[in-house]
Structures are given as structure tokens and as C-alpha cells.
Scaffold this active site. Structure first.
Site, PDB file in Angstrom:
ATOM      1  N   MET A   1     127.353  86.970  50.006  1.00  0.00           N
ATOM      2  CA  MET A   1     126.057  87.026  49.336  1.00  0.00           C
ATOM      3  C   MET A   1     126.046  88.201  48.374  1.00  0.00           C
ATOM      4  O   MET A   1     126.404  89.317  48.729  1.00  0.00           O
ATOM      5  CB  MET A   1     124.933  87.160  50.376  1.00  0.00           C
ATOM      6  CG  MET A   1     123.546  87.302  49.783  1.00  0.00           C
ATOM      7  SD  MET A   1     123.018  85.794  48.900  1.00  0.00           S
ATOM      8  CE  MET A   1     121.855  86.523  47.747  1.00  0.00           C
TER       9      MET A   1
ATOM     10  N   HIS B   1     133.740  86.297  42.530  1.00  0.00           N
ATOM     11  CA  HIS B   1     132.530  85.466  42.381  1.00  0.00           C
ATOM     12  C   HIS B   1     131.288  86.348  42.577  1.00  0.00           C
ATOM     13  O   HIS B   1     130.363  86.334  41.759  1.00  0.00           O
ATOM     14  CB  HIS B   1     132.575  84.331  43.408  1.00  0.00           C
ATOM     15  CG  HIS B   1     131.330  83.497  43.513  1.00  0.00           C
ATOM     16  ND1 HIS B   1     131.312  82.148  43.224  1.00  0.00           N
ATOM     17  CD2 HIS B   1     130.066  83.790  43.904  1.00  0.00           C
ATOM     18  CE1 HIS B   1     130.090  81.677  43.399  1.00  0.00           C
ATOM     19  NE2 HIS B   1     129.313  82.647  43.832  1.00  0.00           N
ATOM     20  N   GLU B   2     131.289  87.128  43.651  1.00  0.00           N
ATOM     21  CA  GLU B   2     130.118  87.990  43.913  1.00  0.00           C
ATOM     22  C   GLU B   2     129.964  89.033  42.810  1.00  0.00           C
ATOM     23  O   GLU B   2     128.854  89.388  42.420  1.00  0.00           O
ATOM     24  CB  GLU B   2     130.235  88.658  45.281  1.00  0.00           C
ATOM     25  CG  GLU B   2     130.424  87.699  46.462  1.00  0.00           C
ATOM     26  CD  GLU B   2     129.498  86.502  46.459  1.00  0.00           C
ATOM     27  OE1 GLU B   2     128.307  86.668  46.135  1.00  0.00           O
ATOM     28  OE2 GLU B   2     129.968  85.378  46.775  1.00  0.00           O
TER      29      GLU B   2
HETATM   30 ZN   LIG Z   1     127.350  82.696  44.440  1.00  0.00          ZN
END
Ligand SMILES: [Zn+2]
Length: 837
Positions: free
Chosen positions: A261, A293-294
Site C-alpha cells: 500500500m 509500483h509503490e
Molecule cells: Zn497500486
């Protein structure tokens, strides 16, 4: 949860017009025992219409005090997670004091006791609307605020939050005010953490995990930090704005529902990424992709945030596209796009062909419950594939120019799809809006079918998308191998006009996998593939062909036995760990376990076992750099069926190693024991001994899986009670569900198959969306691929009281079930039995 309201889009629009949130102070007390923690929030906010009213979101175990502008309000006014506020002034101060309940489902403040040492760890997951389970807020993406966090914790703990902070007195932690961020991004992680600290380009970096994983994190820190540094360097090269927050901590936390997250400055990641056991290089690559990605979200999502959840693709598709790009271009994992082809893209294709599909950018998402269901293969995999098309079509330079303008214009604020399209159109000079209407506002996958040198362009619903992709031609050499005979670029308009291509022994549409499209070869090319798939030199081209075979099986166009023939012919010689892993997984999970008729299953499983053994033999004696041998060993274990094979596994377990390697680490030991339990060759004494030898959470999950897998009615009943009527954590529920259904035990499980559809809805409603996902995914009896199961699932779906998460999970699994039933019908009587001859 059923006792709280969901926020509607209309309510969010109204509240956004009314309020301007200035700041929020959170003070959390984590020293109040195992059930609840203290939460005090002070919010300062302006109101555009003095005298008006609204509500604040708060979902407490007990609400103690609400004070608005010095006035004590009656706490009994709280209803369904909302506290009404009336008579607002132009400038307001609201204080909310509450006890909040800890969660065991990964929603809100998750509390985990480590079985390895009894230590307690806490982390928040405020996303998507679970923040009010931790602190009071105006919980919608477009009411950003500066958050200042303070935490009281046991003095030996470490606390990490979004911004830099320190322990100002024993057990008392204070953090700097954040930049303006959305409430769903507020993050706190606490416990006796093990930390590794570093710095890059002026940014303080931290890696954190629970203490029992300290040795493993120390071993992994170099690679994690290297990928993080490469990510920052890449983003700083392509984005005009530097990283917009004051520090970058990555916290590896237990029992995490998602991969990770993107909380600004305090990313939470599932702590399976701190590997306790050997992994293939593809798993390291997947971890690198999650890390970057984060990081992409720090700009796209955190700096500029979608105004409402209908634009969540703005977050996820972009982060996903950037993650594969950055990983492929700037880390050692240069083959990341092959991973996208073999693992990730199927998630998008599958989702896009289900009744639950939706446009990448849906026109309107009415409320938060509906929004939660869109975190799926469309928003991630299809969205990223669509963006890849856009970048190819627009040009990378124009794309980045548009994105940078978008960041500048909306920094620390919110934006919509239209804002992004406006920025891209201004930078690119092409009709971005027209492109977006075709790609982002429609559903479904186009099919490109080659016949007699013509490309026929169709889709299930007649709406076509423009495509830009490459076509590879191959010819056969004198030695019987295939060699490339040229590649051409193909641009297809959305008018259905198709295209003409020159012939070859193999003409492969989309050979570099740039497109998001299903391909069907002409008969000559397919005959070449059947004989020579493994001889095609490019890994990505082979991946495209395996993908095509996969969706032909799912579409009922290729018999399961024919797919297994391809596997038997071409997998034993395959050198790509991406492909071996992806093909074996699909062959096992869908083809053998669901799509092959039960009478043919033993032969099909034996075929897969032989392929796995061939891979294991081939990789003996060589260094296992990519993890191919590890993947082969896992497959040999998972496909063991005969008594002789079970006895062999027993020998390996006793010896602590697969002959010639790998050595059995915790994951492999539990996989082995699981297979022995399924086959009735091991039982409770072995499970208990294994658990006692390594009392970790890995072992607790392994034991839950093994116990549920025992071929014994009492074991099945115990698993059933725990899963549907107990309070298992999200991870233990998943482990139990994965053990429960075993195709080998079809007879024993027959009654439970129907009982599933009776017990599902009440259990899912009682335990909330995260557990509903576990119960509809891992616990769905997809192996029982018969009309009877289809009818039971349909009857279950007819219940109007199903929660949104349950309904969505059921619809999706029913689609897989129907495909398995269709595939079984297609399987010829000789089908799997003759495959591999
Ligand atoms: Zn994401």
C-alpha cells in the site's frame, strides 16, 4: 461491514463543496490492551456555508467525546459510522475521542501476535474507507489535509508513520506534519521492529519488519535498497518534480491483504517479501515490481490523487505501467515484461471477459463499496496494457511531457481523467480523447485472427479498439529449428478493416506482446507451433503463444488434452523460468484440477508429474541461478499421485533435501507435507511435529492448510467450522481454504460443495469484505466443475442480500466454473489419456 454506511459519490461531492480541511492531529494510544486502542483526532476545517451541517466518519468500538467549537455533543448521535455535525462556523475545530477495535482481517488497525516469539505488531490499512476504524476524518480522497501524528506505545517499540518522527520520551512518538494528503493514505506501523536505515539522494530510507524476520531482512536489504535507489533515480530522471515527501520507509507487515500500500513515506508491504525460504528469480522480480509500483504512486496517487474512486485506474494503471517499465529498464530484471505476459496480463484478460467487467475508466462509481470491487485485473493489468498502447501511439516524450504538466498543475491536490487527457492532448497533438473513448470507456478484449494472410479484427460486442503492435515471421531452417524471418509493425484502426500480411511458416501476431489482444493463428502457423513452439528463439514470442493456448482452453476452443500435449512436448526443454512457472501453474490449477474430466485426471496429473520430473532431471548438477530447478521441484511435489511417488516424497522429507537439491526450507517442507496429507500418507503427528520444530506464522499457516487437507470427515468438518463460523485471521482463513478442496477427495467433499453455497453469504456478511474475498476466491469449489455446482452458484447469486464483495467474488468464480464445465465437455474421451505420446 454491514453496520456502517458506504459513502456515495453524491455525498462526497456535496461535502467537498462545503468543507476545506486545513489540518488534522491524530493521537493514538497503543497501550490499552489487546482489544482496543485510544484515538483522539482534532480536525480544523473551514465551511463555505456557515450554519450548514455535514458528518464526520468514525467507526469506533466506543465513542467517548465529540467537541465542536468548544461545544460537547451527544455521542449517542453516532449512527452507522457517521457522526452528524450541525451549525458549522466559517472556521471550525472538531475533537473526537474514541476507543477503536483492533482488526484481524487486515482492515483498519491490524494486530498480530508473532507465534515465533509472542511479540505484538500493529499496522494501519486506512485504504479505501477503513481509515475511520483508526481515526475520525472526512474520509474521501478530495478532502486532503496536513496530518500530524503522535503515538503512545510500549517504550521498547519503534513507531513509523508517513513523515519523519522521533521518540520524544519513553514510549512517546511525535511526527512532523505531513504534506497535504488524503485520509486513506495515513499510515502508522508499530511494534518491536527490526530496522535497516540508509539514505539516497538526500532521502532518508528505512526498511522495517518484525524482529523474528531480522536475519532475513538483513540478508535481503541490499537488493531491496538497490531497487529502491534505482527506482528513485529513474523517477527523478523522467519526472520534473522530485520525490514530494520527507522520507521513504518500507514496512514489511504480517497478514497484509494486498501486495503493498502506497502510503506516502510509509509504504506497507506483505512480509512474505522478506523471504524465509528460497525463491525463484521471478519472485524477486515480482517484489522489485511491487517496490517500484509503490514508488510510482508517490507521484501518481499521493502527490496528485484521483478526485473520486471512479478514477482509481489513474492510480493503479499508471503505477503498474511505470513499475514494469522501470523494472525492465533500470533494475537487473530486464525480462519484467515477460512476467507481465505470463503472470499479470491473464488477470486482466480473464477479468475483461467476465460478466463483471467494467471500463478501465468507468463513467461513474456510485459508492465506496462498489469502488472496492474495481481493484481488479481491469484497473491494474488491462489499464497498464492500455497505457502501454497509449505511450507507443503517442510517443514516450509526449506522454511524459503531459504527465509532468499534470503533476505541476495538480500537485498536492486532486484530478480526474479529463485533467490527464487534457494535459496529454496539449503535449501530444494527437486525438487523445478519441483514443480514450475507445480504450478506457469500453469493455472487452479484441481478437485478431489470421487466415489466408488476412488479419480479421473482431470483438465479442462489436466495439473495436485501435491497435499498434508487431508481427513476427519465422521460417524453418534445414536443421528443423525456427528462425526469425522479419518483423513488421502493424497499426489497426478501429474500423474493422483488418490488414493483409505476407505468408510464412509461422506468422505470429503481437510477437513482442505490445498489444492487449487475443490472437488466433492460421492453421499452418498453429501446426508449426504444435511441432516447434519450444524452438522459437524469443522468450516473449513463446510467452505470447502459451497465452494464446491458455485462452483457447478457457474459451473452449482447445481441448484440455491438446494443451497438455503442448506441455509434454515443449515444457521439458523450456529454459525460461517465467514460462515454466506460468504454464505449470495454469496446467495444474485450471487444466488438470478443473477442466479435465475426473476419469482422465489421474493420467493428466501423471503427465504433469512426468514433465516436472523431466525438468528436475534436466536441471541437475547446474547452478540454479534463475530458480528453474526450484520451480521444477515444487511441481514434482504438487503433482505426486502414485504410492511410489508419495513414498519418494517421504524419503525427501526425512533426508531434508531433494536429491541433487534444493535443500528443504520451511516453504518446501510444508508443501511436501501438504501433498503427503492430501494423499493420506501423513497425518496429525507429522503436522504437529513440523509445527513444534518451527513455531512461526509460516508454520501455523502450513499446519492449517495440511489439517484441512486430510482425507478425513472430522478434519474437513473442523476446517469448515473454523472457516465459516470462527474468527480466523485473513491469512489463516486463506490457508484453511486452500487445504480444504482437493480434487483427489471429490467423493469426500461432495456434500460440502453444496453446503458452501448455503454458508457463504452469512459468513461473508459477518466478517466483512476482506474475508468475503477469501471465502469467494480460495474457498470456492471450482474443481467441482459440473452443472450441479453451476446451478448451486446461480441460486446463491439470486440472493438479493449478498454484500457487494460476495456478489463480485461469486460472479467471477462462477465464470471460471462455467469455463471449466465447457472445457470438460470439449475433452475428447481419449483426451488427456493420449496426450504426450
Ligand atoms: Zn497500486
Amino acid at each position: 461491514m454491514s453496520d456502517t454506511s458506504v459513502l456515495t459519490r453524491a455525498e462526497a461531492i456535496e461535502r467537498h463543496q462545503l468543507l476545506d480541511v486545513r489540518s488534522a492531529r491524530l493521537d493514538l494510544d497503543l497501550t490499552r490492551g489487546p482489544e482496543v486502542f485510544g484515538s483522539t483526532t482534532v480536525i480544523r476545517f473551514g465551511c463555505a456555508t456557515p450554519g450548514a451541517g455535514t458528518f464526520v466518519d468514525v467507526k469506533p468500538a466506543a465513542l467517548h467525546r465529540v467537541v465542536l467549537n468548544g461545544r460537547d455533543l451527544d455521542v449517542s448521535a453516532l449512527a452507522a459510522g457517521r457522526f452528524p455535525l450541525t451549525g458549522l462556523a466559517a472556521e471550525n475545530e472538531l475533537t473526537v475521542e474514541a476507543d477503536m477495535a483492533y482488526s484481524h482481517t487486515g482492515e483498519g488497525m491490524h494486530r498480530f501476535t508473532d507465534p515465533a516469539d509472542g511479540e505484538v505488531y500493529l499496522y494501519t490499512q486506512s485504504f479505501l474507507d477503513d481509515g475511520p476504524r483508526v481515526f475520525a476524518s472526512f474520509d474521501q480522497p478530495d478532502l486532503k489535509a496536513e496530518f500530524t501524528v503522535a503515538v503512545t506505545a510500549p517504550p521498547q517499540w519503534t513507531v513509523v508513520a508517513n513523515s519523519l518522527g522521533s521518540q520524544v520520551a519513553p514510549g512517546r512518538w511525535e511526527f512532523a506534519p505531513t504534506a497535504r494528503i488524503s485520509s486513506y493514505l495515513v499510515s502508522v506501523v508499530a511494534g518491536p521492529l527490526h530496522s535497516v536505515r540508509a539514505e539516497h539522494d538526500g532521502i532518508p530510507l528505512g526498511l522495517h519488519c518484525r524482529r523474528s524476520l531480522a536475519r532475513e531482512l538483513d540478508a535481503e536489504a541490499a537488493e531491496l535498497l538497490e531497487v529502491t535507489r534505482q527506482g528513485f533515480d529513474h523517477y527523478h530522471r523522467i519526472f520534473r518534480r522530485r520525490y514530494p515527501f520527507d522520507s521513504y520507509d518500507q514496512c514489511f507487515v504480517p497478514e497484509f491483504n494486498a501486495g503493498a500500500m502506497e502510503n506516502p513515506g510509509c509504504v506497507t508491504l506483505r512480509d512474505e517479501f522478506v523471504f524465509r525460504s528460497a525463491v525463484a528469480d521471478t519472485e524477486r522480480e515480482e517484489r522489485a515490481i511491487v517496490v517500484v509500483h509503490e514508488m510510482a504512486h508517490m507521484w501518481f496517487g499521493d502527490l496528485v490523487t484521483m478526485k473520486w474512486w471512479d478514477d482509481l485506474w489513474l492510480n493503479e494503471s499508471f503505477a503498474e505501467f511505470m513499475a514494469y517499465t522501470v523494472t525492465a529498464e533500470s533494475t537487473r530484471f530486464g525480462g519484467a515484461w515477460t512476467g507481465f505476459a505470463t503472470k499479470r496480463k491473464g488477470w486482466g484478460y480473464d477479468a475483461d471477459q467476465r460478466p463483471s467487467t467494467h471500463p478501465v475508466a468507468p463513467g461513474a462509481v456510485d459508492d465506496t463499496a462498489q469502488a472496492l470491487q474495481n481493484f481488479d485485473g481491469i484497473s491494474y493489468a488491462k489499464g497498464a496494457a492500455a497505457l502501454r498502447q497509449l505511450v507507443a501511439w503517442l510517443g514516450e516524450e509526449q506522454f511524459l511531457a503531459g504527465v509532468n504538466d499534470y503533476f505541476d498543475r495538480h500537485a498536492f491536490g486532486n484530478a480526474t481523467l479529463d485533467d490527464l487527457l487534457a494535459a496529454l492532448a496539449a503535449a501530444g497533438g494527437r486525438d487523445v480523447h478519441g483514443w480514450a473513448d475507445r480504450w478506457l470507456r469500453t469493455t472487452g478484449v479484441d481478437t485478431l485472427r489470421l487466415a489466408d494472410g488476412r488479419v480479421e479484427h473482431t470483438s465479442a460486442d462489436g466495439v473495436l479498439r485501435p491497435h499498434l503492435l508487431s508481427v513476427g515471421h519465422y521460417r524453418r531452417t534445414a536443421a528443423g529449428a525456427l528462425e526469425p524471418a522479419g518483423r513488421e509493425s502493424l497499426e489497426l484502426a478501429a474500423d474493422g478493416g483488418g490488414a493483409e500480411l505476407a505468408g510464412a511458416e509461422l506468422t505470429l501476431l503481437n510477437d513482442t506482446d505490445l498489444g492487449y489482444v487475443k490472437i488466433r493463428l492460421d492453421a499452418d502457423s498453429w501446426a508449426t507451433v504444435r511441432g516447434s513452439l519450444g524452438a522459437i528463439p524469443e522468450e516473449l514470442a513463446r510467452a505470447v503463444l502459451w497465452d494464446s493456448a491458455r485462452d483457447q482452453v478457457r474459451d473452449g476452443e482447445l481441448a484440455p488434452g491438446a494443451y497438455l500435449e503442448l506441455v509434454a512436448a515443449h515444457l521439458p526443454g523450456e529454459t525460461s523460468v517465467h514460462l515454466v512457472d506460468g504454464v505449470l501453474t495454469f496446467a495444474r490449477d485450471f487444466v488438470v484440477d478443473c477442466a479435465v474430466p475426473p476419469a482422465d485426471r489421474p493420467a493428466a496429473l501423471a503427465l504433469l508429474a512426468e514433465v516436472s520430473r523431466a525438468l528436475l532431471r534436466r536441471t541437475e548438477g547446474a547452478p540454479d541461478d534463475s530458480g528453474l530447478r526450484l520451480v521444477a521441484a515444487r511441481a514434482v511435489i504438487a503433482t505426486a499421485g502414485s504410492e511410489a511417488q508419495a513414498a519418494e516424497l517421504g524419503d525427501w522429507l526425512a533426508a531434508g533435501s531433494v536429491p541433487g537439491g534444493p535443500v528443504l526450507d520451511p516453504d518446501l517442507r510444508w508443501q511436501l507435507l501438504l501433498r503427503l496429507c492430501v494423499l493420506g500418507a501423513a497425518g496429525e503427528p507429522a503436522i504437529a511435529a513440523e509445527l513444534a520444530a518451527d513455531p512461526s506464522d509460516t508454520s501455523e499457516e502450513g499446519a492449517a492448510r495440511c489439517r484441512a487437507a486430510l482425507p478425513d470427515p472430522a478434519a474437513k468438518e473442523a476446517a469448515w467450522q473454523a472457516l465459516f463460523h470462527g474468527e480466523l485471521s485473513n491469512y489463516l482463513a486463506t490457508a484453511t481454504a486452500k487445504g480444504l478442496w482437493q480434487p483427489e477427495q471429490a467423493e469426500l467433499l461432495d456434500d460440502l460443495t453444496l453446503r458452501y453455497f448455503e454458508d457463504l453469504a452469512p459468513a461473508a456478511a459477518r466478517r466483512g469484505p476482506a474475508l468475503a474475498r477469501v471465502l469467494t476466491q480460495s474457498a470456492f469449489p471450482v474443481f467441482a466443475a459440473t452443472e450441479r455446482t453451476v446451478r448451486a452458484a446461480e441460486a446463491c447469486l439470486a440472493d438479493p442480500e449478498l454484500t457487494a464483495a460476495t456478489r463480485r467474488g461469486l460472479v467471477d468464480r462462477l465464470d471460471t466454473l462455467r469455463r471449466a464445465v465447457r472445457a470438460r465437455e470439449l475433452a475428447s474421451p481419449a483426451g488427456a489419456g493420449t496426450a504426450g505420446e
